[in-house]
Motif scaffolding. Sequence first.
Motif, mmCIF file in Angstrom:
data_model
loop_
_atom_site.group_PDB
_atom_site.id
_atom_site.type_symbol
_atom_site.label_atom_id
_atom_site.label_comp_id
_atom_site.label_asym_id
_atom_site.label_seq_id
_atom_site.Cartn_x
_atom_site.Cartn_y
_atom_site.Cartn_z
ATOM 1 N N LEU B 221 0.839 -1.198 0.000
ATOM 2 C CA LEU B 221 0.000 0.000 0.000
ATOM 3 C C LEU B 221 0.879 1.254 0.000
ATOM 4 C CD1 LEU B 221 -3.070 0.313 0.081
ATOM 5 C CD2 LEU B 221 -2.972 0.198 2.575
ATOM 6 N N LEU B 224 2.211 1.795 -3.399
ATOM 7 C CA LEU B 224 1.179 2.365 -4.272
ATOM 8 C C LEU B 224 1.068 3.866 -4.041
ATOM 9 C CD1 LEU B 224 -1.298 1.579 -6.205
ATOM 10 C CD2 LEU B 224 -2.685 1.876 -4.135
ATOM 11 N N TYR B 225 0.981 4.237 -2.782
ATOM 12 C CA TYR B 225 0.800 5.653 -2.462
ATOM 13 C C TYR B 225 2.039 6.495 -2.746
ATOM 14 C CZ TYR B 225 -3.988 5.647 -0.978
ATOM 15 O OH TYR B 225 -5.359 5.588 -1.005
ATOM 16 N N ALA B 226 3.190 5.863 -2.700
ATOM 17 C CA ALA B 226 4.425 6.613 -2.986
ATOM 18 C C ALA B 226 4.594 6.853 -4.479
ATOM 19 C CB ALA B 226 5.630 5.857 -2.441
ATOM 20 N N GLY B 227 3.727 6.227 -5.275
ATOM 21 C CA GLY B 227 3.799 6.459 -6.718
ATOM 22 C C GLY B 227 4.694 5.507 -7.477
ATOM 23 N N THR B 229 5.803 2.952 -10.063
ATOM 24 C CA THR B 229 5.248 2.497 -11.342
ATOM 25 C C THR B 229 5.915 1.218 -11.836
ATOM 26 O OG1 THR B 229 6.767 4.022 -12.425
ATOM 27 C CG2 THR B 229 4.472 4.744 -12.185
ATOM 28 N N LYS B 247 0.317 -6.004 -6.589
ATOM 29 C CA LYS B 247 -0.364 -6.292 -7.846
ATOM 30 C C LYS B 247 -1.881 -6.119 -7.700
ATOM 31 C CE LYS B 247 -0.402 -9.615 -11.530
ATOM 32 N NZ LYS B 247 -0.414 -11.044 -11.843
ATOM 33 N N LEU B 249 -3.444 -4.280 -5.631
ATOM 34 C CA LEU B 249 -3.743 -2.859 -5.503
ATOM 35 C C LEU B 249 -3.662 -2.166 -6.854
ATOM 36 C CD1 LEU B 249 -1.779 -2.178 -2.212
ATOM 37 C CD2 LEU B 249 -4.271 -2.037 -2.485
ATOM 38 N N TYR B 253 -6.369 0.120 -8.504
ATOM 39 C CA TYR B 253 -6.221 1.577 -8.438
ATOM 40 C C TYR B 253 -5.310 2.175 -9.499
ATOM 41 C CZ TYR B 253 -8.313 0.523 -3.962
ATOM 42 O OH TYR B 253 -9.148 0.050 -2.993
ATOM 43 N N ARG B 254 -4.786 1.345 -10.348
ATOM 44 C CA ARG B 254 -3.832 1.882 -11.305
ATOM 45 C C ARG B 254 -4.170 1.578 -12.750
ATOM 46 N NH1 ARG B 254 1.288 2.796 -9.702
ATOM 47 N NH2 ARG B 254 1.311 4.362 -8.058
ATOM 48 N N TYR B 264 1.307 1.023 -14.510
ATOM 49 C CA TYR B 264 2.325 0.336 -13.702
ATOM 50 C C TYR B 264 2.814 -0.848 -14.518
ATOM 51 C CZ TYR B 264 -1.095 -3.341 -13.038
ATOM 52 O OH TYR B 264 -1.995 -4.344 -13.272
ATOM 53 N N PHE B 363 3.765 0.785 6.271
ATOM 54 C CA PHE B 363 3.162 1.708 5.310
ATOM 55 C C PHE B 363 3.947 3.025 5.268
ATOM 56 C CE2 PHE B 363 0.143 5.221 4.505
ATOM 57 C CZ PHE B 363 -0.245 4.896 3.212
ATOM 58 N N LEU D 328 6.013 5.553 -18.492
ATOM 59 C CA LEU D 328 5.402 5.482 -17.164
ATOM 60 C C LEU D 328 5.898 6.630 -16.285
ATOM 61 C CD1 LEU D 328 5.391 1.649 -16.371
ATOM 62 C CD2 LEU D 328 3.407 3.138 -16.652
ATOM 63 N N TRP D 333 0.974 12.604 -11.188
ATOM 64 C CA TRP D 333 0.791 12.221 -9.791
ATOM 65 C C TRP D 333 -0.672 11.897 -9.480
ATOM 66 C CZ3 TRP D 333 3.076 10.090 -6.058
ATOM 67 C CH2 TRP D 333 2.639 10.235 -4.721
ATOM 68 N N LYS D 335 -2.761 10.482 -11.143
ATOM 69 C CA LYS D 335 -3.154 9.131 -11.544
ATOM 70 C C LYS D 335 -2.412 8.071 -10.741
ATOM 71 C CE LYS D 335 -4.820 9.914 -16.161
ATOM 72 N NZ LYS D 335 -4.989 9.359 -17.491
ATOM 73 N N LEU D 336 -1.381 8.492 -10.041
ATOM 74 C CA LEU D 336 -0.573 7.506 -9.334
ATOM 75 C C LEU D 336 -1.055 7.289 -7.907
ATOM 76 C CD1 LEU D 336 3.070 8.401 -10.454
ATOM 77 C CD2 LEU D 336 1.572 6.592 -11.317
ATOM 78 N N CYS D 337 -1.435 8.367 -7.267
ATOM 79 C CA CYS D 337 -1.753 8.267 -5.851
ATOM 80 C C CYS D 337 -3.264 8.306 -5.656
ATOM 81 C CB CYS D 337 -1.105 9.422 -5.094
ATOM 82 S SG CYS D 337 -1.438 9.325 -3.334
ATOM 83 N N PRO D 338 -3.832 7.240 -5.104
ATOM 84 C CA PRO D 338 -5.296 7.196 -4.966
ATOM 85 C C PRO D 338 -5.843 8.182 -3.941
ATOM 86 C CG PRO D 338 -4.323 4.979 -4.843
ATOM 87 C CD PRO D 338 -3.199 5.966 -4.724
#
Lengths: 612, 612, 351, 351
Positions: B221, B224-227, B229, B247, B249, B253-254, B264, B363, D328, D333, D335-338
Motif C-alpha cells: 500500500l 502504491l501511495y508513494a507512486g 510504477t 499487484k 492494488l 487503483y492503477r 504500472y 506503510f 510510465l 501524480w 493518476k498515481l496516488c489514490p
Amino acid sequence: MEYRVSPRINDFAVKLANVNGTGSASANGLIMQAIFRMGIPVSGKNLFPSNIQGLPTWYEIRVNGDGHVSRALDYDLMVAMNAQTYDRDLKEVRSGGYVLYDSSWPLDDHLLREDIHLIGVPLARMCIESFAEPRERTLMKNIAYAGAMVALLEIDMAIVEALIKESFSRKPALLASNTRALRLGYDYAKEHFACPLPFRLSPMNANADKILIDGNTAIALGCLYAGVTVAAWYPITPATSVMDGFKNLCEKYRKDPETGENNYIILQAEDELAAIGMVIGAMWNGARAFTSTAGPGISLMNELLGLAYYAEIPVVVVDVQRVGPSTGMPTRTQQSDLLECAYASHGDTKHILLLPGNPAECFDFAVKSFDLADRFQTPVFIVSDLDIGMNDWVVPKLDWDDSYRPDRGRVLTHDEIEALPQFHRFLGENGTQIAPRTLPGVHPKGAYFTRGSGHNKFGLYTEIPDEYQEVMDRLLLKHRAAASAVPPALIEERRNAEFGVITVGGCDAAVREAVENLAANGIFADFMRIRAFPFGREVEQFIADHEFCFVVEQNRDSQLKSMLILETAAPKEKLQSVLVYGGFPLSARTVVDEITRQLTRVPQPVSIRKGK
Amino acid sequence: MEYRVSPRINDFAVKLANVNGTGSASANGLIMQAIFRMGIPVSGKNLFPSNIQGLPTWYEIRVNGDGHVSRALDYDLMVAMNAQTYDRDLKEVRSGGYVLYDSSWPLDDHLLREDIHLIGVPLARMCIESFAEPRERTLMKNIAYAGAMVALLEIDMAIVEALIKESFSRKPALLASNTRALRLGYDYAKEHFACPLPFRLSPMNANADKILIDGNTAIALGCLYAGVTVAAWYPITPATSVMDGFKNLCEKYRKDPETGENNYIILQAEDELAAIGMVIGAMWNGARAFTSTAGPGISLMNELLGLAYYAEIPVVVVDVQRVGPSTGMPTRTQQSDLLECAYASHGDTKHILLLPGNPAECFDFAVKSFDLADRFQTPVFIVSDLDIGMNDWVVPKLDWDDSYRPDRGRVLTHDEIEALPQFHRFLGENGTQIAPRTLPGVHPKGAYFTRGSGHNKFGLYTEIPDEYQEVMDRLLLKHRAAASAVPPALIEERRNAEFGVITVGGCDAAVREAVENLAANGIFADFMRIRAFPFGREVEQFIADHEFCFVVEQNRDSQLKSMLILETAAPKEKLQSVLVYGGFPLSARTVVDEITRQLTRVPQPVSIRKGK
Amino acid sequence: MPSIAKPAVLHPSAQRNELGLTLRDYEGSMSTLCAGCGHDSVTAAIVRALWELSVEPHKLAKMSGIGCSSKTPAYFVTGAHGFNSAHGRMPPIATGANAANRELLYIGVSGDGDSLSIGLGHLCHAIRRNVRMVYIIENNGVYGLTKGQFSASADVGTKSKKGEANRMAPIDPIQLGLSLGATFLARGFSGDKEQLVPILKAAVAHRGFAIIDVVSPCVTFNDHTGSTKSYLYTRQHRIRATETDYVPPATEILTEISPRGETAVTLHDGSVVRFSAVPADYNPSDRLAVAKFLQENAADGRIVTGLLYVDEATPNIHEMNNTPAKALTSVPWSKLCPGAEMLNALQEEFR
Amino acid sequence: MPSIAKPAVLHPSAQRNELGLTLRDYEGSMSTLCAGCGHDSVTAAIVRALWELSVEPHKLAKMSGIGCSSKTPAYFVTGAHGFNSAHGRMPPIATGANAANRELLYIGVSGDGDSLSIGLGHLCHAIRRNVRMVYIIENNGVYGLTKGQFSASADVGTKSKKGEANRMAPIDPIQLGLSLGATFLARGFSGDKEQLVPILKAAVAHRGFAIIDVVSPCVTFNDHTGSTKSYLYTRQHRIRATETDYVPPATEILTEISPRGETAVTLHDGSVVRFSAVPADYNPSDRLAVAKFLQENAADGRIVTGLLYVDEATPNIHEMNNTPAKALTSVPWSKLCPGAEMLNALQEEFR
Ligand SMILES: Cc1ncc(C[n+]2csc(CCOP(=O)(O)OP(=O)(O)O)c2C)c(N)n1
Ligand SMILES: Cc1ncc(C[n+]2csc(CCOP(=O)(O)OP(=O)(O)O)c2C)c(N)n1
Ligand code: SF4
Ligand code: SF4
Ligand SMILES: [Mg+2]
Ligand SMILES: [Mg+2]
C-alpha cells in the motif's frame, strides 16, 4: 619532511612511465630482476590501467640496502617514456633528480624544471635506424632505455645479458635484437653522460636465500602442494593470475608421467556463482578444491557461501582485493573486502580469513587454508590484495616439509563408519564442536542428506527452534575454536614502545618501515600484523598491553578496526584509524606522516584519511 | 514464573494445531477477525511449515484487554486438530487449560493429562453426516471448530456470521455450507459443554480507529501511495505477499479509467540479480521502483547494490527477513540480515535501512523509503521480518496527507539544465553532499555516463587516488547526513529507570510488554526501538544516558548491537545482548526471564541465548 | 524437505534385483508433497529404474536445487547421498562433485523454476560441459513451492488459477538443449511411468549430460482448465513420439536388435537403446531433424514425449579434460605433491 | 572505460542529417581499445546508422555490461546517456529502464563473455520479455578485457594464442534466440560496415528485442592462425546470406518493393526491410527454415551473416503489460496516488 638520509649507494627510487601494451613490462621486470640478482633489496610496483593497450602505465622500483622497499612517493630517476603524462611524471621527480626521456623529439619548454637533470636518449631514432619491423622498433625502445639504465645505475651488465639469454634461449633472432637494443642504450648513455649517476647500485649479498615472486603465483604453488585436484574460477583482475599460475604448474607437475592423464581439472565457470558451486560440490565429495576471485566475485558468491557455512562444507576462496565498491578500480589495491568476507551471506555467519602479508605467506597460507577448511568444515578465505598478488616481492625461499600430509579433519573412513551403530552428520565429537563427516560412496551407512535448510544435529530437516539453535550455536563455537588454529598475529615489540601499530596484508612493508622510521625519530611503537580471523588471544593481549593503537589499513570504513572492535574485548576507544585508500601500494612516509599528525593531538578515535 | 495475573475476561491465549493445506487458515483468521471486531486487543501468529500440504501448522491467538498481545508460551485453550502433533500440542496447554479435539476418534490414553480439560467435538463425524463432497467435509471441519469456539469463548455470533457473509457474498452455496458448519460446531458445544469457558471474551471499544493488517500488505500500500510504477521481483517466502499485494492494488487503483491501460508494470524477474537490476534501470530513468525479497535474495543482490551505491542510483529493496543462513527456515522469523543489508557488497559501502516495528510503520516507511532513496540517491532497505510481514497486526488506521508530493531529491529540470554552463554529475551542491542528477531524455546537456568503475566528481572515468577518494568521502558524508532524515528511534522513558532496553522490528510488542511487566515487578527500564540506520543523535544520547542497555534481537550474532557499537560513540561495554533466534515470534516472557537473569549477575557484555 | 519416518510395512512385491535388494530399498522417506503431485510419480519411476539397474545405493548422489521438485531426492533411495542445495545452483554443484569423483552416479532433480529461470545460465553451461549425469526437470509450468507463479516454461496463453494468461514465449528445455549441443534429450510425462523408466535407464547409461524434461503437473496450482500443464491437457495433447527400450550391456548379444526395422543407438558402455514406434525416418541422432520434428509438433500444439535425441560421440567433461578413469579423489598423495626437492628446483625460476 | 578528449578537428564530411547534425555529432570520446580491435568498427557502424536515422542524441540510452565491448558506448554519441553497468547484468538494467521510459531508444552493447556466460540467463529472459531495444553482441570468442580466455562462443577446435584447443560446444546467440522465440536476429561482421548499417537501422525500428551478433575480432588475443574468430578466418568462411536494405517509413510508398521478387518485411512503424540476394526460398519469417539454414551452414563451417529472422507480430514488453504509449515516468501524480479518501475507504477491508 624527509625520513631517510640518502646514502647514494643502493638507496634510490626509479619510476618508469610507459604506455601499456607496448612491451615495457618485460624491460622493467628485467631491470628489477637484475637488481635482485645483484643481491640488493628491491621492490617493483606496477601501476597499470584497466585497459589492454594505449593508456599510461607506470612501474616503480625502489632500492634500499636496509631492506626498506615500500613504495616511494618521489623519485631519483624518472624514465619518462609517455609524452602524454610528461606533465604529471616530471612533477614527481625529487629536486636534484634525473629524467631519462626519448630525445628523438624535443621536450616541451613548459615541462622544464630548474632543479632536475635531463638525460635525453634518442630511443626512437636509434631503434628506427637499427630495426626494420614497426613492432620491433616499438618493443626495442624499451630494451634500449633499459640499456641506458644499466650504464647510469651501474647495473651488472653480465647479469642483464644472462637474463636476456634465459628469456630468449629458444628464440635466437629475438635474443640478437634484444642484445643489440640493450647495447644501443648502454653505449649512448656511456658516451653522452657521466655514468654512473650520483646514486647507483653496488652488489650486495642480501638475496642469497631469497626469491622474487608475486603472491598469486605463490598461492597457486600452495594449492599445488596442498593437493588441490579441482579448481573452478571465473576470470577477474587481479585474481586471474592465480589460476593461470595454477594451470601452468599443473601442466608441469600434475600430468601423470605414466598415462599422460591430468591429475587435476580446472573449470572455467560461467560466472562466480558457478565457480563457488563447483568448489562446494568437489569438496563435498572430498577433493581439495578452490576458487580465486576479487570483490565482485565475492559479492556474487554470498548465497552459496552461506550454504557452505551452514551445511558445513569445506571451501577455499582466494580473494585478491582490488578497489571497490562495484567495478571500482580493478587494477588498484585495497583491503576493503574484509567485512564482506568475514560475514558473507545473509543470516548469522562467520568465516575464517587468512590474511597474508607477502607472497611467502601466500604460499604457506594457501596450504594452511585447506587444512583449516577440512578441519573446520567451513569456508576459508585467503584474503590477499593486488599489491601482494600482482607485484614481485623479494621473500625468503619457500620451504616444504616432505612429511606434510593434508589434515583432512574428521572424515570417517570406511571402517570407522562400519563400526558405528548409526551415523549422524551434525553431532559434535568428543567435546569438540566438530562433527565427523562422511564422503559419498565410501560406505552405505555413511549416506546422509546435505541441505541448506533447517536441520538438527542428526542431519534431519527441522523447523523446531531448539533444534535449529543447537546447531547454530555449535557453529559459533566451532568458529571460535578456529582462533587457536589459524596463523597468529605477527608481533614485533621494541623497548619503550608507547603505543601499538596494527596492520594487515599488503600494508606490511610500509608499516614496518614506518615504525622503524618513527623509532629513528624517537617515537617508539610496537607492531602487530593481523594474519587471520577469528583473532587469537595474542591480538587481544596486544591491544590490552597498549594504551592505544593505530590501525593502518587501505579502506575507507576502518574494516579491520571494526572487526577488532566487534570480535575482541578491546575497548574501541583504544583504536585509532589510519586510512589510505586511493589504490596505490602504501608508502612508509604516508604512515609516518599520519601517525605523527595524530600524535600531536590528544589520542582519540578519529579516522584520518590520506589521498596517496 | 507468572508475569500476568489473569482476569478471566479478555485475557487468554488459544493455539490451533492444524494440518496445512486443509483450509484451516480461513477459519482461524475468521476467529481472529471476529475478536478484533468485538473491539478487543488481539494478535494472531501463524506458525506454518515450508510446505504446501500435509504438514503440521499452528495458529496462535492472544487476547489481552490491556493490549499486551505478544506471543504467549502456553495456552488456555488448545484446538488440537492434528493427531500427528497431539503429543507436542497437549504439553503446551497450561495447567487448568482446555483442549478442543475431534472426538470422532478416541484420544490415545498416553496423551491424557490430569490437569487439563478435554472438549471432544465429533467434527469429522458431523461433517461427514452433513456434507457430501470429500473436499467440503475437510474444509467444513474447520468452520465447525470455529463454531464451537464461538460458543466456548462467547465470540459474537452476529459478527462471525457477518464475516462469513462478506467472504461468500458472491458464492451462495459456500455461504450456506459455511453457515451450516458454523452452527454445527456452535450447537454441539452449547449442548454438551458449559459455555462459556471460565475465560472468555467481552466486547470492548479498543479497535475503533484500528485496522487488522499484515506488514507486507501495508508495504504494498505504501508503494502504491508513494507512486511506484515499476516493480520487479522473484518469488520468495516470506516476501511474496508484498508483490501479490502490490499487484492486487495496482489492478484496482492503477488501471487508467479512461484508457484501461496499466499505469504500472510488474516484472517477475528470472532471479533476484535481475530484479534488483530492473529496479536500478527504472530508477536511473526516474521512475519509482522497488523489489521485495528475503535473505537469499539480498545475498544475490550484493554486487548490484554496490553498483547502485557507488553510481548513486536510488533503489528501494524490501527485505522480509526469515531464518538464515542459507535456505534456513523460510517460514520462521528473525532479524538476521541487518549486517548483510547495512554493508551489502564488496568494498566500502553503507546503506540506509528503515526498520519498521509493525504494519503501520511498514506503510509509512515504504512511502518514506522512496523519498530517502530519491533524496540521497542511494539504496534504501525496508528491513521487515516474517512476524511483521505475514501476521495480521492490530494497528491504528493508516493516514494519508493529500498534500504529500514525492521528494524526488535534486533532479534537475529541463530549464535548470538549460541554465547550466555544463553539467557535472557528482559535484556536491551548496555545501551538501548531494550531487544533482539528471534524467535521461530530458535535456541534451544533461547527458552523462553512469558507471560502477572509478569516477571523479565530474563523472569522468578515473584511476587517480585523490579523485577516487574525493567521491568516496562524499558518499560517506552523504550517508551520515541521512541520519537526521530517517525515522528517529522510538523512545519511551519512565521514572526511576535504571537501565535501557533497545530493540528492533518485530520484537517491538514483546519487548514493550516485557518492559511493562518488569516495571510491575519493580524493575524500571527505558525503552528504545531503533527504526533506522544511520542512527540519529537520539540513539547515541539514549545509550549515553543509561548506565547500561540490553539489546534484544532475534539473531545469534548480536547484529543490531554490533551496528550500535560500530556506528555510535557508545562504549561497547554498556551494551548487553538478549538473543532469541529459534524462529518463532518473540514473547514477552522470554525477554523478562532473560533480563531478570542477567540482572542478577554483575552487568557485563555477555550474550545470552534462549531456545524459544 | 521435511521428512517423516515411513511405517515399516514390507512392500508387497519383495522381488530382489542383482544386488539382492528390493524395490523398497530404493525408496526414501515419505513424501511431503501434495497428494497427487506429479513429482511423486517421477519419484516412483526413478525408484523403479534404479532398482532395475541394480545401482548401489551409496554410489548414488542425488542432487537438487530448491522447490517442491527439488525436495524429491529425499523421497527415493534413503541409502544414497543427497544434496539439496540452493535455488538454481545445482548444475555447478553437481559439476564440481562429478569433477572430483566421476565414479558415482549423479541424478539431479530440478524444477522448471529452478532450471529455467534462476538456474538457466548454469544449466546451459552444464550442457556445454557435458557433465555426466541424469538431469531431470520436473516441469509443471509454475513455481509450486512459492505458490503458483508462472515459470519460464509456461506456454503462451496458458492460464493461472486466477485466470491470468501468460504472454511470454516458453522455454522448452529440449529445443534449448538442441541449440546448445546437448547430447541426450528426452521428454516424459509423470503420468506415464512405463515410458519414463527405460528413458531413465538409458540416461543413466549415457556418457554425458542427459536431460529428461518431465511434464509433472502441479495439482495444487496448475491443474485447472485453461492450464496447458494439467493432467488432462497433457493427456489430450501429448504424443508418444518414440518408444524406447533399454537393453543392458550383458544382454546385448542375446537381444535381437531392430526386428522391425527399428532404430537403435549403442551407448558407450555397450548397452543399447532401441527405438520403436517412431515416426517414419525419425533419426534420434540427427539434431536438425529432431529440431524440426519438435518445432512442427509444438506449432500444432502437440507435446512430444519420448527419448528424442542421443549423441554418444561428444566427449564428456572428463574426456575433454583428460582426467584418469578413476576419481580424482583417489589419486594418491605421492602423485599430487611434487615434494621439497622439486620446490627447491622450481624456485630457480624465481631468481 | 578511460576516456580521452578528442582533438577538435572537424570531420571531413560535414554532411548534415534531418536534425542538422553531422556524423561527428554522433561520435564519442576517443577509443581506448587496441588499435585494430573489431569493436571500434562496430562503433563506427553504430555512429553511421544513428546519424542516418537522425536519432536525437539525448533520447538515446546506451547500455552495457563490463568488457572491452562494454566500454564502447563511451565511444559513440557523447550527447546520449550511457550506463556501463556490471558484468552480465545489462539485460535486466535495460529492461527496467525501458519499463520506466519506453520513449527512449535503447542500444545495448555487450560481449560474448558478458552475454553468453555470466549474463546468459538474463539475455534469455530479455528475449522472452521482448524488451524493445537493440542488443549488440560484439563476439570475439574470447574475454578480451581479462586477457584472452575462451568465451562460450568459442568454436570446438579453435585455438587459443598459446595453442590450446577449445573442446566445448559454442553457444550461437542466433540459434539460441531461435529456440527461445526471439523476434529479431541478425549476424554481422565488424569488417563489413556496409552490411551492418542497414541491419542496425532495421533493429532500431524493430518493435521488440533485436539481437545483432557481430563477429568482432580481438586483435590482441584472438586474431591468430588457428582461431575461428580471426579476421582472416571470418573473411574466408563467412557468407553474406542475406543483404538487407532499410527503407524508412516516409519513403515507403516511393520505394518500389521487391522489384526482383525480393522478400520484404514491414516493420510496425511502417518502415520496410527489403531482403535481396537471399538464398532461394529463404523466408526470414519462418523460424524453422531459418534454423535449418543456419545449422546446415554451421555444420559446413560457414559463418552466416545478414539479417536472418524478423518477427514483427509478437507483442513487446509494453504490449504484454498493457502500459500506456507514453513513458510510465510521465504519468501524472494524480493518476498515481489514490489519495486520502480512497485510503480511508479501502481500509474497510482491513476491519
Ligand atoms: C535465491 C532464492 N530465491 C527464491 C527462492 C524461493 N523459491 C523456492 S522454490 C522456488 C520456485 C520453485 O519452482 P520450481 O523449480 O518450478 O519447483 P516446483 O516447486 O514447481 O516443483 C522459489 C522461487 C529461493 N529458495 N531462493
Ligand atoms: C562479476 C565480475 N566477474 C568478472 C569480471 C571480470 N571481467 C571483466 S570483462 C570480462 C569478460 C569480458 O569478455 P567479453 O564480454 O567477451 O568482452 P570483450 O572484452 O571480449 O569485448 C570479465 C570476466 C567482472 N568485471 N565482474
Ligand atoms: S504445490 Fe504443486 S508442485 Fe508442489 S507439491 Fe503441491 S502439487 Fe506438487
Ligand atoms: S583486448 Fe581484444 S577486445 Fe579488447 S580492445 Fe584489445 S583487441 Fe579489442
Ligand atoms: Mg515448477
Ligand atoms: Mg569477448
